[in-house]
Structure formats: structure tokens, C-alpha cells
Design an enzyme around this catalytic site. Structure first.
Site, PDB file in Angstrom:
ATOM      1  CG  LEU A  28      21.144  42.754   6.127  1.00 54.79           C
ATOM      2  CD1 LEU A  28      21.494  41.764   5.042  1.00 54.79           C
ATOM      3  CD2 LEU A  28      21.172  44.164   5.569  1.00 54.79           C
ATOM      4  CG  ASP A  81       7.613  30.970   3.966  1.00 54.87           C
ATOM      5  OD1 ASP A  81       6.449  31.382   3.779  1.00 54.87           O
ATOM      6  OD2 ASP A  81       8.302  31.302   4.945  1.00 54.87           O
TER       7      ASP A  81
END
Ligand SMILES: *[C@@H]1O[C@H](CO)[C@@H](O)[C@H](O)[C@H]1NC(C)=O
Ligand SMILES: *[C@@H]1O[C@H](CO)[C@@H](O)[C@H](O)[C@H]1NC(C)=O
Ligand SMILES: *[C@@H]1O[C@H](CO)[C@@H](O)[C@H](O)[C@H]1NC(C)=O
Ligand SMILES: *[C@@H]1O[C@H](CO)[C@@H](O)[C@H](O)[C@H]1NC(C)=O
Ligand SMILES: *[C@@H]1O[C@H](CO)[C@@H](O)[C@H](O)[C@H]1NC(C)=O
Ligand SMILES: *[C@@H]1O[C@H](CO)[C@@H](O)[C@H](O)[C@H]1NC(C)=O
Length: 672
Positions: free
Chosen positions: A350, A469
Site C-alpha cells: 500500500l 508525527d
């Protein structure tokens, strides 16, 4: 009132109905020479089978009767009864998984425009699914459990009206003397289906049976549907099938249809045979050749088996220590994950991010679609703490967080299993020019969702979780384009530097708060800073630092501030949002830009908390009035921050730096 005109009208109607009746029934016992409308991967094989898909991934195929059929009574507009019977077979590439299924469909056109493969079965796409303008009624035979459509299992038949959330569905079975007998769609065995719709009581009924069994009395699934509000006057009938990461060949062997009474029965003895699965074909070939050599093979089998077992043991070896036993339910076996992703096949990839590669998979036991993240992790240090965190993160549940299902551990790597997000990451929908972009209302909804998710991480749980993040590529989108924050806490794994005197800063350049290079400590405030950069990138459609071979090119914060100073803050917005925005949307864009700048304030104490951010976005509080000038000075210092210079020294080639930025470099040393 005279009776004569009425009588003649009735007579005339009967004549018309009789005249068209012949055109509204057809029978195909096999499809040799049949004139059907085919598209996608659909073809008619030499034997006369319709092969809707082969083993190609992400494929779809449609086969439709080429002429339109009148589904509504032309005089009254009432829906007409119809009856269909067909025989299909699904031959999996591997014996235990096959995707995604086959559907009998009534649609406004031959083939279906804009449809997507995989879980959409070639019937819908992410934007039109659920819309009444689809005018699609389908009977699906679905071999993958798609959580987003509330599928009951990976072997069901469902009645679908304009969406894949079935009006009614049931495991595939048939009734014999009142007792249900299960059928397996991916057995490769042909099955016969009868679909009957009664125009008077508006009941759609579906019956399935193996070829050897005559039509059972009790339907396996039925649903009351007012077709007159769904179908158009003229519609097309046919079949659709699709594959995803899991593949299979979808066949139709024969088909009979009638709009005026029962479909004529198929002559089973005339139907073409179904090919064997590729794997079995190979096996039987091998057997035929090897029979004379049986003795030789027998003697070598033992040796081969022993080698095989040894290789297999090594291949599926995983690390499991005593302290992990309490995490049993969260632990996946490597073998299951290996099979789910077909051996971490590139085709199932992916994406590759800073923390590792992510694969799509279907769990062999439950057939649930998942995303498996492979994180390489060389040092043993901190792994125990991290696993205990992973398990407790599995307890974090919020609709704007990607659900972590569990983990598996091997030598030097860690595998994390998450819910699968069909629309993948947000960055694809805002930075990539060749993709459909999200409009403002979709973006605003995502922004609000991510804010709610981050607020939950910071304040909604027994422990404070710092994400570390936040950025568009870590925001994933479900089937309905709801934003979900992924990868939370993962950065933590890299936080244990080998040398205790240096601090590793984790995150992505452009999203890192200036104080991080001095303190090296991730806090709620550093998350808010990154969230600010995220707000700006969503509103401006640009990454926070677009490296153009020079360290002086302005970042997004400076760019937005410049626009604001010119009293034209809205000019900073993504041009793809359109020249003209509605007044309400314009206000929202401006508020998001200002909030993004406020969150990007160089002074951590001046940034809002996530609670305040959520209040601003939901309109429960208004933004404090501020001036662009107040923010400028701080930004200027940021520009000459040492860590930034260090970074550029470390990676002098701009293309390298750019590649690192795009891949969200997980590690780099800050000055400290
Ligand atoms: C197939 O059907 C279409 C639509 O009726 C027609 O236009 C076409 O001529 C037919 N082709 C053949 C080979 O019969
Ligand atoms: C599937 O069909 C397509 C075209 O119809 C062909 O190009 C491809 O090679 C086939 N793939 C397999 C695995 O048979
Ligand atoms: C979805 O399908 C419709 C036609 O039904 C098409 O107009 C639209 O562009 C498609 N959208 C996507 C995202 O593919
Ligand atoms: C048939 O399938 C259903 C649902 O998948 C399952 O609950 C049931 O145990 C199965 N019955 C038999 C006899 O295998
Ligand atoms: C079905 O829908 C049509 C049009 O939407 C409506 O006129 C009709 O009354 C409905 N029939 C039933 C039984 O609800
Ligand atoms: C079915 O087809 C076979 C072979 O063509 C034929 O002999 C038989 O009579 C047919 N049966 C029916 C019921 O039409």
C-alpha cells in the site's frame, strides 16, 4: 362515459405487451456466439463461458444484455415483475481466499461508468456509493468481508440498492426439507441462482442451489423494494465482478431472463464446464507425468519434506518471550500475516513510509481486511516497553484514530496490524495533481476529525499519548472519507538513541517545532505545532517545505504570513479549491489558515491546546484576534535554526533531501 375507447385502449395495451414480450425473454445455455456487451476484463471463452475476471488484481468485468429492457409499465409507471436464473462459478487462485465477488445487476447503462474494482464489485465508486442517482439494484455474491459495508462474513449473498451496504443479506446456503445447507462460494463449484421480483407485492427473492438440486422453495434472502422509485423506465441487466488484492476467476455458465413471467429453465446438460483452478491444474499435470516415477519420488519425498519443514520453520520463525504471553489476544502469528499478504507480495504493497512498508491483506481465519505495517527495528532496547505500549494503544478507541488490532514480532522486525482504510492517506488527495482532489467541505471534515482524534490522544485517555508525527500522509481516509489519525506513538520506538548523550529527534522536517532541536522532548505543544503545519498544508494544498534546491525557499508558514501581511490571507489557499468559494467556506478557510499559523507559533506557550483547537473548529469559541507581525520574528529565527543547517549539511544534495522529505525520514540528529 363511453366504454368503447376504454376497451380499445385495453385491447391495444394487450397487443403491445404481447408484441414486446418476445423481446423481453432470453435464454443462454452457454454463451457461444452470444452478442453481449462486454467491458473491463470480461470475455467469452472458447467453451462459451462468460469470464468476468481472471486472476489479475484490481480487475473488474461487466457482461450485459445489449438491449434495454422496459422495467416499468408504460401505462401506469408501476414496476414490472421479472424473473432471472443463472449459473455462476468462482474459481479462486488460491484455495482459501478469493476476491471480491460477483453480482447480478440492473443498471441504467451497459457496463457501469466510473465503477471501481475490489470491494466495490465493479458497481460503484467511492464518491457515488449510496447515491440514489446510481439507479442500481444488485444481488451480490461476496467473498470478502468488507467491514466498511457491514458485511456479515466472507461468503454471503446480499440484496443491494444503490450501495453495497446490503438491504438484506445471508450466508450462502439453500434449504433442503427445511434444513439449511451451507454452500461455499469459492469452492469453484457451479451454483444456480434464481432472482424473482413480484411487481405487485414489491418483493425481491433470491434462491441459490448446487447444480444437482432443483429450485428450493424457501428463498435464502428477500427484501421488499419499491423498484419504481429506483429503476428508470429502461434498464439493462447483466453481471459485474471484481478482484482486489485477493483474486479469482468469476464465470457465468448460463442465463435465462424474462420480464413477463417465469424465466425459462436452463438446460444444465448444455452448460459449458468450469476450468480447474490454476493450482489444481498444475497438480494434476504433475501427477500424470510423475506416476511412472512414483518410486523415485517416494524416496525423495522424505528428504524434501524434511528440508521443507526446516525452511518453513525458519521462514515463519517469530520471537515470543514469556513476558508477551499476557498479550495473547493481541498477538498475530507470522504465518497468518504472511498468508494474509500473500507473502508480503509487492502487489499488496500500500505504501512505504518512514517507519516501514505497509501491506494490504485479508486474514485467513476471519477474512477481515487489514493493513500490516512492517517496521524494521534492529535494537532490542526498549522493545518490551514498546510492545506494552502497542498493546495499550490497541485499547485506544476513537472514530478518528486508525484502530490497531495487534502485533507480531520477529528477529529485527515488528509487524503491526491495523484496520484497513480503503481510501489510504490524505496526502494523495491534496498534493497529487493527477488524483481527484477533495473539496473544501470534505477537507474541513477531515481537519475536524483529526483534531478530535489528537485531542483524544492528548486528553481523552488515562495516559497522555504524544503522536510525534502528524502530517497529511499519516492521516488515513475510510470509505466515507472520514479522517483517521494513524501511526500514533510509533515514533517512540526510535526515540531510544544508542548513545545516551545524543538525542534523536523523530518526526518530519517542516513539522518539527523549533524547540525540539533544543530540548529534544516531544510534548503536547510539539504535536500542536505539527498539527498547525498540517492545517496549512490542507488549506494551501502544498507541503510545509517545498525544497527547490535552496534552503532559502520560503516554507508554508512564511508564505501564509506574507499573504496575510498583504491583507490577502485567502490567496494562500489551494488554487484547486476554486476561484470562487461560498462565503461560509471562505470564512472557514481563513479561520483554518489563521489557526494553522497560531499553532505554528515559535513560542510553545503561545500555541493553543488541542481542546481549544477543537472548540475553534467546531465554532464553540472564536479565535483570538492576532496580527501577522507578531508571528514573523519568531519565524525568522526558526529559519536560521542550527538543526536545519545541520540537516542540510548532512544531506547536501537537494534531490536526496527531497526524497527524504517525501518519505518522511524517521531519523535525523538534531544539534543538541
Ligand atoms: C450485437 O447487438 C448490438 C445491439 O443490438 C447490435 O448493434 C450488433 O449489430 C449486434 N452484433 C452482432 C454481431 O450481432
Ligand atoms: C487476464 O486477462 C488479461 C486480458 O483480458 C490478460 O492481459 C492477462 O494476462 C490475464 N491474466 C491472467 C493472470 O490470466
Ligand atoms: C464515480 O462514478 C461516476 C459515474 O457514476 C463518475 O461520474 C465519477 O467521476 C466517478 N467518481 C470517481 C471518483 O471515480
Ligand atoms: C453454516 O454457516 C453458518 C454461517 O457461516 C455457520 O454458523 C454454521 O455453523 C454453518 N453450518 C454448518 C453445518 O457448517
Ligand atoms: C412506490 O414508489 C412510487 C414512486 O416513488 C409511489 O408512487 C408508490 O406509491 C410506491 N408504492 C408503494 C407500495 O409504496
Ligand atoms: C437438454 O439438452 C440436451 C442436449 O442438447 C437434450 O438432449 C435435452 O433434450 C435437453 N433437455 C431439455 C429439457 O430441453
Amino acid at each position: 362515459m363511453s366504454q368503447l375507447p376504454m376497451l380499445s385502449a385495453v385491447l391495444c395495451f394487450i397487443v403491445v405487451a404481447a408484441a414486446t414480450a418476445a423481446d423481453e425473454a432470453f435464454v443462454y445455455n452457454g454463451f457461444v456466439g452470444a452478442n453481449l456487451s462486454l467491458n473491463g476484463f470480461a470475455e467469452i471463452t472458447g467453451d462459451g463461458l462468460i469470464k468476468l475476471t481472471n486472476d489479475t488484481e484490481q480487475a473488474q468485468g461487466h457482461a450485459f444484455y445489449p438491449l434495454p429492457l422496459r422495467f416499468k409499465d408504460s401505462a401506469t409507471g408501476a414496476p414490472r415483475s421479472f424473473s432471472a436464473t443463472f449459473v455462476f462459478a468462482i474459481v479462486p487462485e488460491h484455495s482459501d481466499v478469493s476476491g471480491h465477488g460477483i453480482a447480478f445487476a440492473i443498471a441504467p447503462s451497459v457496463g457501469i461508468q466510473g465503477s471501481m474494482p475490489s470491494q466495490h464489485l465493479g458497481l460503484f465508486n467511492v464518491s457515488n456509493i449510496g447515491s440514489p442517482s446510481n439507479h442500481i439494484v444488485a444481488v451480490e455474491f461476496d467473498t470478502v468481508m468488507s467491514v466498511e459495508f457491514y458485511d456479515i462474513n466472507n461468503n454471503h449473498v446480499g440484496i443491494d440498492v444503490n450501495t453495497l451496504v446490503s438491504a438484506n443479506s445471508s450466508p450462502v446456503a439453500y434449504f433442503e426439507s427445511g434444513i439449511p445447507k451451507n454452500l461455499t462460494l469459492i469452492s469453484g463449484d457451479p451454483m444456480q441462482v434464481w432472482v424473482d421480483f413480484d411487481g405487485r407485492d414489491l418483493l425481491l427473492q433470491v434462491v441459490v442451489a448446487p447444480l444437482s438440486v432443483s429450485k428450493p422453495e424457501i428463498p435464502i434472502v428477500s427484501s421488499k423494494i419499491n423498484l419504481s422509485s429506483i429503476v428508470l423506465d429502461e434498464m439493462f441487466v447483466g453481471f459485474s465482478a471484481s478482484t482486489g488484492a485477493a483474486t479469482g476467476s468469476h464465470y457465468i455458465l448460463g442465463w435465462s431472463f424474462n420480464l413477463n413471467g417465469d424465466a425459462q429453465p436452463l438446460n444444465i446438460s448444455k452448460l459449458p464446464p468450469v476450468p480447474l483452478p490454476r493450482s489444481q491444474k498444475k497438480k494434476s499435470d504433475v501427477l500424470a507425468i510423475s506416476l511412472p516415477l512414483a518410486t523415485v519420488i517416494l524416496s525423495s519425498i522424505c528428504i524434501t519434506a524434511m528440508i521443507f519443514i526446516a525452511i518453513r520453520r525458519r521462514k515463519f520463525a517469530e520471537l515470543l518471550e514469556d513476558w508477551e504471553l499476557e498479550y495473547g489476544p493481541h498477538r498475530f502469528s507470522y504465518k497468518d500475516l504472511y498468508r494474509a499478504t500473500r507473502g508480503f507480495n509487492e502487489a499488496n504493497l500500500l505504501g512505504a513510509g518512514g517507519f516501514g512498508r505497509v501491506y494490504r491483506g485479508v486474514l485467513p481465519s476471519s477474512k477481515v481486511e487489514v493493513a500490516v505495517k512492517r517496521v524494521t527495528h534492529e535494537s532490542k532496547q526498549g522493545i518490551k516497553e514498546f510492545i506494552s505500549e502497542v498493546v495499550s494503544m490497541g485499547k485506544l478507541k476513537h472514530r478518528n484514530l486508525v484502530q490497531l488490532l495487534g502485533y507480531c514480532r520477529r528477529q529485527g522486525e515488528l509487524l503491526l496490524v491495523y484496520d484497513y482504510m480503503p481510501n489510504r492517506s490524505l496526502d494523495k488527495f491534496i498534493f497529487y495533481k493527477d488524483r481527484p482532489r477533495l473539496d473544501w467541505s470534505q477537507r474541513f471534515r477531515v481537519v475536524k476529525g483529526v483534531a478530535a482524534g489528537l485531542y483524544y490522544l492528548h486528553d481523552g485517555w488515562e495516559q497522555v499519548v504524544i503522536h510525534r508525527d502528524i502530517k497529511a500522509s499519516n492521516v488515513l481516509l475510510d470509505g466515507e472519507f472520514n479522517g483517521k489519525l494513524g501511526d500514533f506513538g510509533l515514533a517512540r520506538l526510535y526515540d531510544h538513541g544508542e548513545n545516551p548523550h545524543t538525542t534523536h529527534i523523530v518526526g518530519t522536517l517542516g513539522y518539527l517545532a523549533p524547540e525540539l532541536s533544543k530540548t529534544g522532548k516531544a510534548t503536547k505543544e510539539t504535536d500542536v505545532y505539527a498539527f498547525g503545519a498540517f492545517l496549512l498544508e490542507v488549506a494551501c494544498g502544498r507541503r510545509p517545505l517545498e525544497v527547490k534546491g535552496s534552503a532559502d525557499s520560503p516554507g508554508l508558514v512564511e508564505f501564509a504570513l506574507e499573504c496575510w501581511k498583504k491583507k490577502a490571507l485567502l490567496e494562500a489557499r489551494d488554487a484547486d479549491l476554486g476561484e470562487e468559494l461560498a462565503a461560509a467556506a471562505e470564512e472557514e478557510v481563513e479561520a483554518v489558515l489563521k489557526l494553522g499559523l497560531l499553532c505554528s507559533h515559535p513560542d510553545p506557550m503561545a500555541r493553543p491546546t488541542m481542546k481549544q483547537v477543537v472548540q475553534f473548529l467546531e465554532g464553540d469559541a472564536s479565535l483570538p484576534s492576532m496580527l501577522p507581525e507578531g508571528l514573523i520574528d519568531g519565524v525568522a529565527t526558526l529559519k536560521y535554526d542550527e538543526s536545519f543547517d545541520d540537516f542540510l549539511k548532512l544531506y547536501p544534495s537537494s534531490s536526496h533531501a527531497e526524497a527524504l522529505l517525501q518519505q518522511s525520514s524517521p531519523l535525523f540528529s538534531g544539534g543538541g
